[in-house]
Design a protein around this motif. Structure first.
Motif, PDB file in Angstrom:
ATOM      1  N   ASN A 111     -11.011   2.818   3.935  1.00 34.67           N
ATOM      2  CA  ASN A 111      -9.664   2.409   4.284  1.00 34.67           C
ATOM      3  C   ASN A 111      -8.384   2.107   3.992  1.00 34.67           C
ATOM      4  N   CYS A 112      -8.613   1.652   2.195  1.00 34.35           N
ATOM      5  CA  CYS A 112      -7.575   1.459   1.193  1.00 34.35           C
ATOM      6  C   CYS A 112      -8.039   2.618   0.216  1.00 34.35           C
ATOM      7  N   LEU A 170     -11.352  -7.415   0.676  1.00 38.67           N
ATOM      8  CA  LEU A 170     -11.363  -6.160   0.018  1.00 38.67           C
ATOM      9  C   LEU A 170     -11.378  -6.024   2.402  1.00 38.67           C
ATOM     10  N   SER A 171     -12.168  -6.534   2.917  1.00 40.82           N
ATOM     11  CA  SER A 171     -12.343  -6.658   4.410  1.00 40.82           C
ATOM     12  C   SER A 171     -10.688  -6.506   5.367  1.00 40.82           C
ATOM     13  N   LEU A 214      -4.661  -2.436   7.206  1.00 44.22           N
ATOM     14  CA  LEU A 214      -4.302  -0.944   6.922  1.00 44.22           C
ATOM     15  C   LEU A 214      -4.801  -0.055   7.995  1.00 44.22           C
ATOM     16  N   ALA A 215      -6.081  -0.164   8.622  1.00 41.57           N
ATOM     17  CA  ALA A 215      -7.061   0.894   9.735  1.00 41.57           C
ATOM     18  C   ALA A 215      -6.076   0.404  10.534  1.00 41.57           C
ATOM     19  N   PHE A 258       0.241  -1.285   0.149  1.00 40.04           N
ATOM     20  CA  PHE A 258      -0.220  -0.034  -0.008  1.00 40.04           C
ATOM     21  C   PHE A 258       0.839   1.064   0.524  1.00 40.04           C
ATOM     22  N   TYR A 259       1.759   1.616   1.449  1.00 38.75           N
ATOM     23  CA  TYR A 259       2.570   2.173   0.766  1.00 38.75           C
ATOM     24  C   TYR A 259       3.830   3.245   0.028  1.00 38.75           C
ATOM     25  N   LEU A 286      -7.620  -6.488   3.405  1.00 37.08           N
ATOM     26  CA  LEU A 286      -7.028  -5.434   3.279  1.00 37.08           C
ATOM     27  C   LEU A 286      -7.240  -4.365   4.151  1.00 37.08           C
ATOM     28  N   SER A 287      -8.755  -3.881   4.322  1.00 36.98           N
ATOM     29  CA  SER A 287      -9.342  -2.769   4.643  1.00 36.98           C
ATOM     30  C   SER A 287      -8.954  -2.570   6.238  1.00 36.98           C
ATOM     31  N   ILE A 342      -3.136   7.167  -2.246  1.00 41.05           N
ATOM     32  CA  ILE A 342      -2.710   7.734  -1.295  1.00 41.05           C
ATOM     33  C   ILE A 342      -2.640   8.615  -3.042  1.00 41.05           C
ATOM     34  N   LEU A 374       0.898   2.624  13.898  1.00 43.93           N
ATOM     35  CA  LEU A 374       1.839   3.458  13.827  1.00 43.93           C
ATOM     36  C   LEU A 374       1.546   4.532  14.222  1.00 43.93           C
ATOM     37  N   ARG A 388      -2.244   1.675  10.145  1.00 49.12           N
ATOM     38  CA  ARG A 388      -2.674   3.236  11.018  1.00 49.12           C
ATOM     39  C   ARG A 388      -2.204   3.692  12.200  1.00 49.12           C
ATOM     40  N   PHE A 413      -1.729  11.486   6.265  1.00 48.34           N
ATOM     41  CA  PHE A 413      -0.838  11.019   7.079  1.00 48.34           C
ATOM     42  C   PHE A 413      -0.472   9.485   6.321  1.00 48.34           C
ATOM     43  N   TYR A 472      -6.384  -0.819  -4.755  1.00 47.41           N
ATOM     44  CA  TYR A 472      -6.095  -1.609  -4.122  1.00 47.41           C
ATOM     45  C   TYR A 472      -6.835  -2.789  -4.645  1.00 47.41           C
TER      46      TYR A 472
END
Lengths: 160, 257
Positions: free
Chosen positions: B15-16, A132-133, A139-140, A114-115, A135-136, B19, A146, A143, B48, A121
């Protein structure tokens, strides 16, 4: 080759984020490309897109299999702060890579892909073989964790 | 329930959220982002993510690894040349099929280029001419021009008259028969070059019933035979000879006396 050119600098960065170690990242990166060159010479290149990243991911996971694994402890989580940008700016890329590489997989793969800001996605879902759920959620959670780590590393002055 | 699931999916998409805008190809993602664009939480998330992605771009590439990023591709792209494409069996098969179809189309087009009303029947009668033997006809020793009366009186065939170009030739036999569409055809055998003459009904318009006329003489060819056809009063006349148009031309150009 797939229609979209495989971005090799990004492939190296991906290995680096997955492994948190420049030496190991180079080894995996070179092994992936050598294998690709051999397959190309034999005319056996896969037709699916981003196969280099998929291949590199498995090599990274394989490379860390024998490493010391971090204890699975519940990490702190914090909501993403409005001024988190300044905290991230104080980080070194190596520190970020070490933090991401310490995450359990598949969260590690999800965060690294992702970064990179290279894939949308659906492509990440494809490469990391996630829903999808999932990955979501990764990531959430990533974040928030982090942010908690940034808060502990660079505490913000409390607002009065 | 459906609403809850939809909200959950939208949350997952946010959430995805990409960017940078270049990853924003998905319509559902665009829609989810446009709904959440003004929320402070989403703005914080985007800031972020951008900051982290910027940091990732600062990851330097070691010199040994950078050697791989030469201008040329790691995996040479095999250029599709015309030669390679032509050698592809599928392309080859399709090309041959297209050439054959085109050939058939051109052949049909050319062979029907000189068609005229009644040409199909004329060709069939050239086939009849090729297979006819003298014994199959009633012996008749007369001038061809006189047989029109015979056809009218004996068989009730009106306007079955031999054109003046062939009227003076003596006949060795004649007959009247029905073709495979029950049309009555008069056939005359001439002593001259073993030529055969045919008289048969002209084509008619299927709606109006009017005779489909055409001016002058037209040629048809079939199995080594050539016929010169003309129309008069709703009846087609064909002079058939084994050979080419050259064999018939002198008769058609014969000046009137």
């Amino acid at each position: 080759m797939p229609e979209r050119k495989q971005n090799l600098p990004q492939l190296y960065r991906f290995c680096f984020l997955m492994l948190g170690d420049s030496q190991k990242a180079q080894e995996v990166f070179h092994a992936t490309l050598r294998e690709a060159a051999v397959r190309a010479a034999r005319g056996e290149l896969p037709s699916e897109p981003f196969w280099l990243f998929r291949d590199a991911r498995w090599r990274c996971l394989d490379a860390t299999k024998s490493d010391l694994q971090p204890e699975s402890i519940e990490m702190d989580e914090r909501d993403v702060a409005p001024d988190s940008e300044s905290q991230v700016q104080r980080l070194d890329p190596m520190q970020l890579a070490i933090w991401i590489s310490a995450a359990p997989d598949p969260q590690r793969s999800a965060l690294a892909l992702f970064y990179l800001d290279e894939f949308d996605y659906r492509e990440i879902l494809d490469i990391a073989e996630l829903k999808l759920s999932e990955l979501s959620r990764f990531l959430a959670k990533g974040r928030r964790q982090l942010q908690a780590w940034l808060d502990s590393k660079f505490p913000q002055p409390s607002k009065v | 329930m459906k609403l809850l699931s939809s909200m959950r999916r939208q949350r997952s998409l946010l959430n995805c959220a990409p960017i940078s805008a270049r990853q924003l190809a998905d319509r559902t993602m665009r829609s989810a982002i446009s709904r959440a664009d003004n929320s402070a939480e989403f703005v914080d998330q985007q800031n972020f993510d951008r900051a982290v992605a910027r940091l990732v771009r600062f990851i330097s590439i070691p010199a040994e690894s950078a050697e791989w990023f030469s201008e040329k591709d790691l995996v040479p792209v095999v250029k599709r040349t015309w030669k390679n494409m032509v050698r592809n069996p599928a392309v080859l098969a399709i090309s041959i099929a297209v050439v054959v179809i085109a050939g058939v189309f051109v052949f049909n087009f050319v062979s029907h280029l000189h068609d005229f009303p009644g040409s199909a029947t004329a060709r069939k009668l050239l086939g009849v001419a090729g297979s006819t033997r003298p014994v199959m006809l009633d012996p008749m020793n007369a001038e061809a021009g006189t047989l029109g009366d015979l056809f009218f009186m004996k068989h009730g065939l009106e306007h079955y008259d031999v054109p003046e170009e062939f009227a003076d030739f003596s006949t060795i036999g004649c007959r009247v028969f029905e073709d495979d569409e029950s049309r009555r055809v008069a056939q005359i055998w001439l002593a001259e070059k073993r030529m055969q003459l045919f008289l048969f009904p002209a084509e008619r318009d299927s709606k109006t019933g009017a005779v489909l006329q055409f001016p002058g003489w037209r040629y048809v060819h079939q199995e080594g035979w050539t016929g010169a056809v003309t129309e008069h009063s709703g009846v087609l006349f064909m002079a058939a000879v084994r050979g080419g148009e050259k064999d018939l031309e002198p008769y058609l150009l014969k000046p009137k006396e």
